[in-house]
Design an enzyme around this catalytic site. Structure first.
Site: not given
Ligand code: SDX
Length: 436
Positions: A313, A371
């Protein structure tokens, strides 16, 4: 916004004139540095793609503390609201700033109940879609289509219009989501029944048929009502920011909320509940718990492009409080429905356990979000996977419209118009076709 005694000073190593920037404090949470005069005084923009360090507005509606894993709607902790209130009380809270007393609640419920029907013409929108169209494609069209019917409540500068549009959107979303579902399974639409509660009415529109009486299942109704509460608002997330930016042009609230529906559909946002359930089912099909290790390995391999859906998140760098409540609801519902041995729930808990012990996730502060478990609850109560995000949109509509109305109600609001860092081609002349 309270001006802080502390100021920020921006200085430049090339000796350009330094600039003092005011800082403002909120009730709780990070202070903000006011950069509104930065471009005028320095000719420079700030740069923050993805808005990791940007507050786009000031708001009194929802507060999130990502480190503490805290979520407050108008100051009330989500755990207390989920335990002591129903969704329409939560809607009243988000819209008007406080929980209703018994008399206010009765009036609000009556108001919403009397707006649950949609114009009969709306059903002809659906006929243009294939029966197997994704419900979010249908819902995006239906919500935008509402603006074709309610010209008497689209003057967003009129507070009464803003309120009636809010009531109409909250009241009609369940009807539209149920219509999208019925259309996809080739069953007739079920009209709202005013004698039922908001959420019981939704389950009847979803699962009843004209052939027999339908009695809402209390376990299902309570579970859905809690799902609605947990998803109702969440500060300036992507879809809420979309609604605010879209609404800032002065467009009508139905069009602005349709933009929010479209944004929520994305798998990184509201589409994650559908993606998380599909992920669990894929692991289950591949062999279940003993395949978790291999799956986690793929997730850690960046070239796989595979993410652990329902994890991570932007704000919560600790447990998402909604995920905890959703897991409890999962357990209650599955037990009540005699599904406590649901293999997918066991798989999800094992996957969570393994991930939370794995350095890759610990180092990146990746925890289950709202989720991760919501799909398991919805599947258990008979909601098809493709409808999960539409249910999320149904619940989030009150948050979107409360935030939109808060923005429009602020006399200082302006149309949102971010700038950019231009890295394209410098100015050049067009050559005649023969010379290109
Ligand atoms: C919702 O914003 C809100 O409030 C949203 C929400 C709401 O109520 O409105 O809470 C609802 O959308 C919840 C989130 C649902 N999405 C997912 O579950 C999809 C999987 N999650 C990722 O796509 C990600 O965690 C995000 C999009 C939710 C957040 O992404 P960020 O904050 O931009 O973080 P990032 O992508 O920069 O990740 C940081 C690191 C990265 O690794 P490095 O490049 O540092 O090595 O963490 C890794 C990412 O690759 N990472 C994950 C991951 N999420 C982040 N690796 C594996 N699985 C994941 N789910």
């Amino acid at each position: 916004m309270t001006p802080s005694d502390v100021k920020a000073t921006l200085s430049f190593s090339d000796g350009s004139p330094a600039m003092e920037l005011p800082i403002y404090k909120g009730t709780v949470g990070p202070d903000v540095i006011d950069i509104r005069k930065l471009y005028a005084q320095t000719g420079k923009f700030t740069y923050d793609p993805g808005f990791l360090s940007t507050a786009s507005c000031n708001s009194s509606i929802t507060y999130i503390d990502g480190d503490k894993g805290e979520l407050l709607y108008r100051g009330y902790p989500i755990e207390q609201l989920a335990e002591n209130c129903d969704f329409l009380e939560t809607c009243h809270l988000l819209l008007y700033g406080d929980l209703p007393n018994a008399q206010q609640k009765a009036g609000f419920v009556k108001l919403v109940t009397n707006h649950t029907m949609v114009n009969e013409q709306m059903q002809f929108f659906l006929r243009g879609f294939r029966r197997d169209a994704h419900p979010m494609a249908v819902l995006t069209g239906l919500v935008g289509g509402l603006s074709a019917f309610y010209h008497d409540s689209t003057d967003i500068n009129n507070p009464q219009h803003r309120e009636i549009a809010a009531i109409r959107l909250i009241a009609k979303m369940p009807t539209l989501v149920a219509m999208a579902y019925k259309y996809s399974i080739g069953q007739p639409y079920i009209y709202p029944k005013n004698s039922l509660s908001y959420t019981a009415n939704f389950t009847r529109m979803m699962f009843a048929t004209p052939c027999e009486e339908y009695e809402p299942n209390d376990v299902v109704v309570r579970a859905l009502d809690r799902i609605f509460i947990l998803h109702a608002d969440h500060e300036q997330n992507a879809s809420t920011s979309t609604v605010r930016l879209c609404g800032s042009s002065g467009t009508n609230p139905f069009a602005a909320v349709a933009a929010g529906v479209a944004c929520l559909w994305g798998p990184a946002h509201g589409g994650a509940n559908e993606a998380a359930l599909n992920m669990l089912e894929d692991i289950q099909k591949a062999g279940g718990v003993e395949r978790i290790g291999e799956f986690i390995k793929q997730v850690k391999d960046k070239t796989s492009g595979i993410k652990l859906m329902g994890f991570g998140h932007r704000v919560y760098k600790n447990y998402d409080p909604r995920a905890k409540l959703m897991r409890e609801t999962c357990h209650e519902v599955l037990t009540a429905l005699g599904l406590e041995n649901d293999p997918l729930f066991k798989l999800a808990m094992e996957l969570e356990k393994i991930a939370l012990e794995d350095e890759y996730f610990v180092a990146r502060k990746l925890y289950p979000n709202v989720d991760f478990y919501s799909g398991i609850v919805q599947r258990a109560i008979g909601i098809p996977v493709s409808l999960f995000t539409a249910i999320f949109a149904l619940a989030r509509t009150v948050g979107w419209i409360a935030q939109l109305n808060e923005m429009i109600g602020d006399p200082e609001y302006k149309i949102g118009r971010p700038r950019q860092l231009y890295v394209g081609s410098g100015k050049r002349d067009v050559k005649p076709l023969a010379q290109r």
